[in-house]
Design a protein around this motif. Structure first.
Motif, PDB file in Angstrom:
ATOM      1  N   ILE A 142       0.853  -1.185   0.000  1.00 12.31           N
ATOM      2  CA  ILE A 142       0.000   0.000   0.000  1.00 12.31           C
ATOM      3  C   ILE A 142       0.888   1.234   0.000  1.00 12.31           C
ATOM      4  N   TYR A 143       0.500   2.218  -0.803  1.00 16.07           N
ATOM      5  CA  TYR A 143       1.203   3.488  -0.820  1.00 16.07           C
ATOM      6  C   TYR A 143       0.182   4.626  -0.804  1.00 16.07           C
ATOM      7  N   CYS A 144       0.480   5.682  -0.085  1.00 14.62           N
ATOM      8  CA  CYS A 144      -0.337   6.892  -0.141  1.00 14.62           C
ATOM      9  C   CYS A 144       0.469   8.036   0.450  1.00 14.62           C
TER      10      CYS A 144
ATOM     11  N   ARG B  93      -4.459  11.039  -1.766  1.00 15.08           N
ATOM     12  CA  ARG B  93      -3.239  11.570  -2.366  1.00 15.08           C
ATOM     13  C   ARG B  93      -2.393  10.440  -2.952  1.00 15.08           C
ATOM     14  N   ASN B  94      -2.648  10.152  -4.222  1.00 17.29           N
ATOM     15  CA  ASN B  94      -1.868   9.156  -4.963  1.00 17.29           C
ATOM     16  C   ASN B  94      -1.893   7.781  -4.301  1.00 17.29           C
ATOM     17  N   ALA B  95      -3.076   7.379  -3.853  1.00 10.78           N
ATOM     18  CA  ALA B  95      -3.208   6.116  -3.134  1.00 10.78           C
ATOM     19  C   ALA B  95      -3.091   4.922  -4.081  1.00 10.78           C
ATOM     20  N   ILE B  96      -2.357   3.888  -3.625  1.00  9.84           N
ATOM     21  CA  ILE B  96      -2.185   2.647  -4.375  1.00  9.84           C
ATOM     22  C   ILE B  96      -2.314   1.478  -3.402  1.00  9.84           C
ATOM     23  N   VAL B  97      -3.115   0.472  -3.776  1.00 10.46           N
ATOM     24  CA  VAL B  97      -3.201  -0.772  -3.014  1.00 10.46           C
ATOM     25  C   VAL B  97      -2.922  -1.918  -3.968  1.00 10.46           C
TER      26      VAL B  97
END
Length: 512
Positions: A214-216, A232-236
């Protein structure tokens, strides 16, 4: 001699005032202090003066509800400060306990500065660091020399930290790490609530686990329920699925996600992406996806991307073999360089790699248009392979702006070779309108034929040969002698103007 005679009266009053001030300074040890004095409750040995005393052996002192213990101490009475050494413990009722090797406590400011293997704990957590400043006025603790916090199964480390005891909350900065048996988190700024075990983070943040990533750059994570909200630029990323969006909700334990605004759901194994403005994802056992609001499906299985657009796209994995069904509805449009189409709804299944177009469907390939009640297009190795048209099947082929070759029947079955329609079999009520030409390309007339079953061979999407399987009723009508009925079969409709351009699909991508 009487003092009144020796001094003038006014001078005597001034001297008396000086004497009174001096007496107060001698007999009031709190002179110059703004806080209550630190009280010494026990010491086995004491040396020094009244202002500076050296205490040793089982030293115990108290200040405004906090009791402190140490091996030795130096007390500065006038400054209301005590410096302590060895086996230090500070107890603030039942709420806070601190230990260290050395500590300075100021009774005026109620600030304790501890160093050397400092341990600060309450009922929810334990903090370990080398130096800390505890402010009893604000009930906060601050460190800048790297600290480690343990809270049940969670361990947090950071370079800088502030603990708010009343809120049961830590604020971390620089090289923040949160370790849990199920995952680890890395970020620059994090707030962690020890009671609820909720983490709030700011700036680039990463969460790693065995099942995904996960990134945000702004988010919230509940370490108890494994629920998270990111923006804000969330990635799962979970296994083969990647979710992106302006904001995301994800339950790692249940493998359920929701995304809002400029969302992307990507299957990295099957090489497709679904984009839109709202999306839902449900993991095992039957993986499901839902995307709405300007939804678009893109397949990258080869160099020729397939685009499918609609208001809503649903996808469900059928079984353990990995087969999937996808539904696009309404206002469905599709595009590949070799074939385009539209319909009210579309179903795609990986079981037989087939597209089912329903609701006034139409397909175009170069100058060819295909319509019917139901159109089924199958793929092999991601290339067009077979075509099935059910009920009111109609093929329209443009010769020029005026002439149209036409094939009509109840049902049709077609075969593709090298992305081009190679052959069509018309089953039932077959009819054709074909513009006959000389070898030099001059049109000589209209070949009008009716036959139950017809086989048509194509070359470069042009009619190469028409074979009438049963005896046809055919006639050649010279140009200029034809009527509207001769050149327009029943259900004739030119829909080339509805063909979606590639720019339509690229515009949807740009919206993201």
């Amino acid at each position: 001699m009487h003092l009144a005679r020796f001094f003038k009266v006014d001078s005597f009053r001034h001297v008396a005032g000086y004497i009174l001030v001096f007496a107060v300074a001698i007999f009031n040890p709190a002179h110059g202090q703004s806080g209550k004095l630190i009280r010494i409750l026990n010491s086995d040995r004491a040396t020094g003066s009244r202002d500076v005393s050296y205490l040793a052996g089982n030293v115990v002192f108290e200040h405004e509800g906090a009791r402190m213990y140490c091996d030795s101490a130096v007390r500065y009475l006038q400054r209301n400060i005590i410096q302590t050494f060895g086996n230090i413990q500070l107890n603030q009722g039942d709420s806070l306990l601190m230990s260290a090797k050395a500590m300075e406590y100021n009774g005026n400011t109620r600030i304790a500065k501890a160093r050397g293997d400092v341990v600060l704990s309450d009922r929810e957590m334990t903090l370990q660091t080398q130096a800390i400043e505890l402010n009893r006025n604000t009930n906060t603790a601050y460190y800048t020399s790297s600290g480690t916090i343990t809270n049940d199964e969670n361990t947090l480390t950071s370079q800088i930290g502030m603990y708010y005891a009343d809120l049961k909350m830590f604020s971390f900065k620089k090289n923040v790490r949160l370790h849990n048996p199920r995952y680890r988190m890395e970020c620059d700024t994090l707030q962690y609530y020890t009671t609820s075990r909720v983490a709030l983070f700011r700036g680039p943040s990463h969460i790693y686990s065995d099942s995904g990533y996960i990134y945000c750059e702004n988010g919230l994570y509940n370490t108890v329920t494994d629920e998270a909200a990111f923006n804000r630029n969330a990635i799962v990323r979970q296994k083969n699925i990647e979710m992106r969006g302006d904001s995301l909700y994800y339950n790692q334990r249940k493998d359920i996600g929701r995304s809002f605004g400029n969302i992307r759901l990507t299957d990295t194994t099957e090489k497709f992406t679904i984009i839109g403005q709202y999306g839902e994802y449900f993991g095992e056992p039957n993986e499901r996806m839902l995307v709405t609001k300007q939804a678009l499906f893109l397949s990258y299985a080869d160099q020729d991307t397939l685009y499918v657009a609609g208001d809503t796209i649903r996808s469900i994995r059928l079984d353990s073999t990995g087969h999937r069904d996808m539904y696009v509805y309404p206002n469905t449009k599709l595009y590949r360089s070799d074939v385009q189409g539209r319909a009210d709804s579309l179903r795609y299944t990986t079981v037989d790699s087939a597209f089912y177009l329903m609701g006034d469907p139409v397909l175009w390939s170069d100058t060819m248009q295909i319509t019917g009640r139901l159109i089924v297009l199958t793929l092999r190795s991601n290339e067009p392979d077979s075509l099935f048209v059910r009920d009111n099947a109609f093929i329209l082929i443009t010769e020029n702006d005026t002439f149209y070759n036409q094939i009509r029947g109840r049902d049709m079955e077609g075969k593709f070779i090298d992305r081009k329609l190679y052959q069509i079999l018309v089953r039932g009520n077959g009819q054709t309108v074909y513009y006959a030409k000389e070898d030099d390309g001059t049109y000589v007339g209209i070949n009008r034929a009716d036959c139950s079953n017809i086989l048509i061979d194509f070359e470069e999407n042009k009619v190469k040969e028409i074979k009438f399987i049963t005896k046809p009723e055919a006639r050649l009508i010279p140009l200029g002698k034809e009527s509207d009925e001769d050149i327009r079969l029943k259900n004739f409709k030119d829909r080339f103007s509805e063909k979606p351009p590639l720019e339509f699909f690229k515009n949807r991508i740009r919206i993201q």
